[in-house]
Design an enzyme around this catalytic site. Structure first.
Site, mmCIF file in Angstrom:
data_model
loop_
_atom_site.group_PDB
_atom_site.id
_atom_site.type_symbol
_atom_site.label_atom_id
_atom_site.label_comp_id
_atom_site.label_asym_id
_atom_site.label_seq_id
_atom_site.Cartn_x
_atom_site.Cartn_y
_atom_site.Cartn_z
ATOM 1 N N TYR A 37 0.901 -1.365 0.009
ATOM 2 C CA TYR A 37 -0.366 0.183 0.207
ATOM 3 C C TYR A 37 0.835 1.358 -0.032
ATOM 4 O O TYR A 37 2.076 1.390 0.400
ATOM 5 C CB TYR A 37 -0.982 -0.209 1.567
ATOM 6 C CG TYR A 37 -2.025 -0.702 1.357
ATOM 7 C CD1 TYR A 37 -3.082 -0.897 0.512
ATOM 8 C CD2 TYR A 37 -1.833 -1.937 2.581
ATOM 9 C CE1 TYR A 37 -4.123 -1.678 0.289
ATOM 10 C CE2 TYR A 37 -2.794 -2.450 2.403
ATOM 11 C CZ TYR A 37 -3.934 -2.945 1.212
ATOM 12 O OH TYR A 37 -5.229 -3.404 1.537
ATOM 13 N N ARG A 223 -6.307 6.775 -8.255
ATOM 14 C CA ARG A 223 -5.138 6.584 -8.415
ATOM 15 C C ARG A 223 -5.297 5.308 -8.720
ATOM 16 O O ARG A 223 -7.198 4.687 -8.872
ATOM 17 C CB ARG A 223 -5.365 5.538 -6.290
ATOM 18 C CG ARG A 223 -5.806 5.735 -5.883
ATOM 19 C CD ARG A 223 -5.934 5.518 -4.170
ATOM 20 N NE ARG A 223 -5.283 4.935 -3.902
ATOM 21 C CZ ARG A 223 -5.828 3.504 -3.164
ATOM 22 N NH1 ARG A 223 -6.707 2.292 -3.008
ATOM 23 N NH2 ARG A 223 -5.233 2.632 -3.044
ATOM 24 N N ASN A 225 -6.391 0.641 -7.570
ATOM 25 C CA ASN A 225 -5.984 -0.387 -7.054
ATOM 26 C C ASN A 225 -6.097 -1.809 -7.507
ATOM 27 O O ASN A 225 -6.906 -1.637 -8.953
ATOM 28 C CB ASN A 225 -7.187 -0.173 -5.928
ATOM 29 C CG ASN A 225 -7.255 -0.541 -5.124
ATOM 30 O OD1 ASN A 225 -6.088 -1.297 -3.940
ATOM 31 N ND2 ASN A 225 -8.639 -0.974 -3.959
ATOM 32 N N GLU A 265 -8.857 -1.008 -10.399
ATOM 33 C CA GLU A 265 -9.761 0.210 -9.539
ATOM 34 C C GLU A 265 -8.832 1.313 -10.305
ATOM 35 O O GLU A 265 -8.165 1.216 -9.483
ATOM 36 C CB GLU A 265 -10.816 0.286 -8.597
ATOM 37 C CG GLU A 265 -11.324 -1.224 -8.287
ATOM 38 C CD GLU A 265 -11.779 -0.620 -6.446
ATOM 39 O OE1 GLU A 265 -12.214 -1.961 -6.178
ATOM 40 O OE2 GLU A 265 -10.756 0.065 -6.149
ATOM 41 N N LYS A 317 -7.670 -9.525 0.715
ATOM 42 C CA LYS A 317 -7.942 -9.769 -1.347
ATOM 43 C C LYS A 317 -9.165 -11.022 -1.517
ATOM 44 O O LYS A 317 -9.140 -10.888 -2.513
ATOM 45 C CB LYS A 317 -6.855 -9.723 -1.857
ATOM 46 C CG LYS A 317 -6.144 -7.945 -2.080
ATOM 47 C CD LYS A 317 -5.468 -7.708 -3.004
ATOM 48 C CE LYS A 317 -4.855 -6.124 -2.699
ATOM 49 N NZ LYS A 317 -5.703 -5.678 -3.020
#
Lengths: 346, 200
Positions: A37, A223, A225, A265, A317
Site C-alpha cells: 500500500y 489512483r 487499486n 480499479e 483480497k
C-alpha cells in the site's frame, strides 16, 4: 468511427472478454515487481491517446453490457443505490459532470445541449433521448445520481465534506470488490476503510484524507487499486458472497487462463461545484490471465507480485485458496528476465 | 472487561459523569444500572430532581430496581426490552429541547440502538455519554439477508433470519447500530467451522 460495443455477460455464462485493442489499453497497476500500500495518488489529467486515460471519464467496449448488468443488480437489490437526504444537490453536480465529460469525450455517442436549465441529453448506445429541467427532480425518471450512473461505467460514491472529514453519504455500488454501501453509508473516511489491514498503521489513510480534503474543483486526482476475481463477475458484493464465493474453489491449473481475472480499479476524486462534495468514481477493469499473458512483461511482473504478496494482503483480497495455482501458472510465463519500469505492456 | 479498540469503525465507550444542566435522561440495561449508581456518587445534590431513568433489567431481574428508585428521579420507566422502549424514547427525543443530556449504559446493543434513535432525532453527538457495562453480546446485521440477530455471543453465529453461518466482524455501522456479519464458509458451505462463545 465510434466504439464497437460488445454484447456479453458478467454472470451465468460469463461471455465477457477484451478485444486485442482493449487488452493493450488495460490499466496494469504494478509499476515494479512488488506491491505494498502507498498513497499513490496523482493528478487525474488526460493520458495518451488510446489509453484508458485518454478521457477523464472512460467509456469502453463493455459499456452497454455493463449497464445491463447494473440494471439487473438494482432490480434484485435496490439498496445498492442510496442517497441520504442532504445529498440531492451533489447528485445534480454528478449528473452535470458525467454528462459533460461523456459528451466531450465521445460526441458520436453522447450529446448534451443546455439552454439555461433546460437540458437535452442523448445517449445513443442505450437509446435514451431525455429532455429535463436541471434541478427539477420531477423531470427525470430517477434521482439525478441514479439517473446518470445507470448510464455510466463504474461505481460512484459521493462524499460529503464536513468536520475535517469525508462522509460516504450517497452512492451506487454494483461492481464492488467486496464492500457494502448499505452497511457503510453514513460512515466517515476512517470508518469505511476500517477493515483494510496494514494501511492504517502506515498512516496511509491520514495522509490520503489530508490530500483529498484539499482537492479543488477542476483538479481531479486518481489512483489505482487491484484485486483478483474468479470469472468475469462485476457484482462481487458481500451481499452475494455466498453465491460467488464458491467460484474460488473451481480454479485448476487447466482453467487459470480463462477463469482467473486481474481486477483493477481506477479510482478518481473530483470536487463538485455546487455542493462542495467529492465524487469518487471507482471504475472496474477486468482482464483474463490468458489475455494478460499476451504481454510478456505483465505476466512476468504479476507472477512476482503475487508470489511475494504479504499474507495479510492476500487474505484481505480473498486470494488465499487459489493463489498457489495462479502463481504456478504465471511462473511458466516468467523467464526471470528483468522487467522494464512503468506500467506499459512492453 | 473493557472493550479494546480494534478497528476504526468499532465504537469505544467512556465513563458516565454528571454533566451541567437540569435535563438528564438515563437509558440503561442490566449492569448498566451500576454506571448510573456510580455516577450518582459524584453527582451534586438535586441532580436527579428533573431526571428520567429508562431501565431494561433483562437478566438482572429486580437486582437494581430498589437502588435506582432510591435516586428519586422525576420519572422512572422499566421495560422488557430496548425494542419495546424505543417508541417512547423516539417521542422523548423528538420533543426534547437543546439542553437534554443523554447517558447510555449497559450492553452495546442498547447503547447502539438508543444512540441511533437519538441521532436520527437530531440530538447532538456531543451531548451523549456512553459507558459499556455487562455482557459483550453483539447486535449483528447479516450482510446477505439484512436481518439483525440480537444478543450474539458466539463466533461464528447462525443468522436468525436466513440461516447462513456468519463471521461477526468488528466493522460497525452507527446508522444500523449493528456489527457486520458475513458468511464465514461462503467458498465452501460444507466446511465445518467450530463455534466458540467469545462475546460474553
Amino acid at each position: 468511427m465510434g466504439i464497437q460495443f460488445r454484447t456479453e455477460t458478467f454472470r451465468d455464462d460469463f461471455t465477457f472478454r477484451n478485444s486485442p485493442e482493449h487488452i493493450r489499453r488495460f490499466p496494469f497497476p504494478f509499476h515494479e515487481d512488488s506491491y505494498m500500500y502507498a498513497v499513490n495518488i496523482e493528478p487525474h489529467v488526460p493520458g495518451p491517446k488510446g489509453s484508458v486515460l485518454e478521457n477523464l471519464i472512460d467509456v469502453d467496449e463493455h459499456y452497454v453490457s455493463e449497464m445491463a448488468d447494473r440494471a439487473l443488480v438494482l432490480a434484485e437489490d435496490p439498496l445498492r443505490c442510496q442517497s441520504l437526504p442532504h445529498m440531492t444537490l451533489a447528485g445534480w453536480d454528478l449528473l452535470e459532470l458525467l454528462m459533460t465529460e461523456q459528451a466531450k469525450g465521445y460526441p458520436e455517442h453522447f450529446t448534451l445541449t443546455r439552454d439555461g436549465d433546460n437540458w437535452h441529453w442523448i445517449n445513443r448506445p442505450l437509446g435514451i433521448d431525455q429532455k429535463f429541467v436541471f434541478g427539477d427532480l420531477s423531470t427525470l425518471p430517477y434521482g439525478p445520481m441514479e439517473y446518470i450512473t445507470r448510464q455510466s461505467q463504474g461505481d460512484f460514491c459521493i462524499l460529503d465534506q464536513r468536520d475535517g472529514n469525508l462522509w460516504m453519504d450517497a452512492g451506487i455500488v454494483t461492481t464492488q470488490a467486496d464492500w457494502s454501501l448499505d452497511f457503510d453509508i453514513g460512515m466517515n473516511f476512517f470508518e469505511w476503510h476500517a477493515p483494510v489491514p496494514l494501511a492504517h498503521e502506515k498512516g496511509v489513510f491520514t495522509r490520503a484524507l489530508k490530500f483529498l480534503l484539499n482537492i479543488q474543483q477542476g483538479q481531479p486526482a486518481r489512483r489505482l487499486n487491484w484485486t483478483m476475481t474468479i470469472n468475469p463477475r462485476l457484482d462481487t458484493s458481500p451481499e452475494n458472497f455466498h453465491k460467488w464465493g464458491p467460484d474460488r474453489t473451481t480454479v485448476t491449473p487447466e482453467n487459470v487462463g480463462q477463469k482467473v481475472h486481474l481486477r483493477v480499479e481506477l479510482q478518481s476524486f473530483w470536487r463538485l461545484p455546487r455542493s462542495n462534495a467529492m465524487v469518487f468514481p471507482i471504475r472496474c477493469y477486468l482482464i483474463k490471465m490468458d489475455e494478460l499473458a499476451t504481454s510478456k512483461k505483465w505476466a512476468r511482473r504479476l507472477h512476482r507480485v503475487l508470489r511475494d504478496l504479504p499474507e495479510e494482503l492476500a487474505t484481505y483480497k480473498g486470494l488465499t485458496r487459489y493463489r498457489p495455482t495462479v502463481v504456478e501458472w504465471l511462473a511458466k510465463h516468467d523467464d526471470g528476465a528483468p522487467t522494464s519500469s512503468g506500467f506499459g505492456p512492453d | 472487561m473493557p472493550i479494546e479498540p480494534t478497528i476504526k469503525s468499532r465504537p469505544v465507550y467512556g465513563t458516565l459523569s454528571p454533566q451541567p444542566g437540569t435535563d438528564h435522561l438515563f437509558i440503561a440495561d442490566a449492569e448498566g444500572a451500576e454506571a448510573i449508581l456510580d455516577l450518582a456518587k459524584s453527582a451534586p445534590p438535586g441532580f436527579f430532581d428533573a431526571a428520567e431513568i429508562v431501565f431494561i433489567p433483562r437478566a438482572s431481574g429486580d437486582g437494581y430496581l430498589a437502588a435506582l428508585h432510591a435516586l428519586k428521579p422525576a420519572r422512572f420507566y422499566e421495560g422488557p426490552s430496548i425494542g419495546a422502549a424505543l417508541p417512547r424514547l423516539k417521542q422523548t427525543f423528538a420533543t426534547a429541547h437543546m439542553g437534554l443530556r443523554l447517558y447510555l449504559s449497559g450492553t452495546e446493543g442498547l447503547i447502539g440502538q438508543a444512540m441511533q434513535a437519538a441521532l436520527d432525532a437530531g440530538i447532538d453527538h456531543s451531548s451523549i455519554q456512553t459507558e459499556h457495562r455487562g455482557s459483550l453480546a453483539r447486535r449483528v446485521q447479516c450482510v446477505h439477508c439484512k436481518g439483525v440477530t440480537e444478543d450474539v455471543t458466539t463466533q461464528p453465529v447462525t443468522c436468525s433470519h436466513c440461516g447462513l453461518l456468519l463471521l461477526v466482524r468488528d466493522h460497525y455501522s452507527r446508522r444500523l447500530a449493528a456489527f457486520q456479519g458475513v458468511c464465514i464458509n461462503a467458498e465452501d458451505q460444507s466446511e465445518k467451522v467450530p463455534v466458540e462463545e467469545v462475546f460474553r
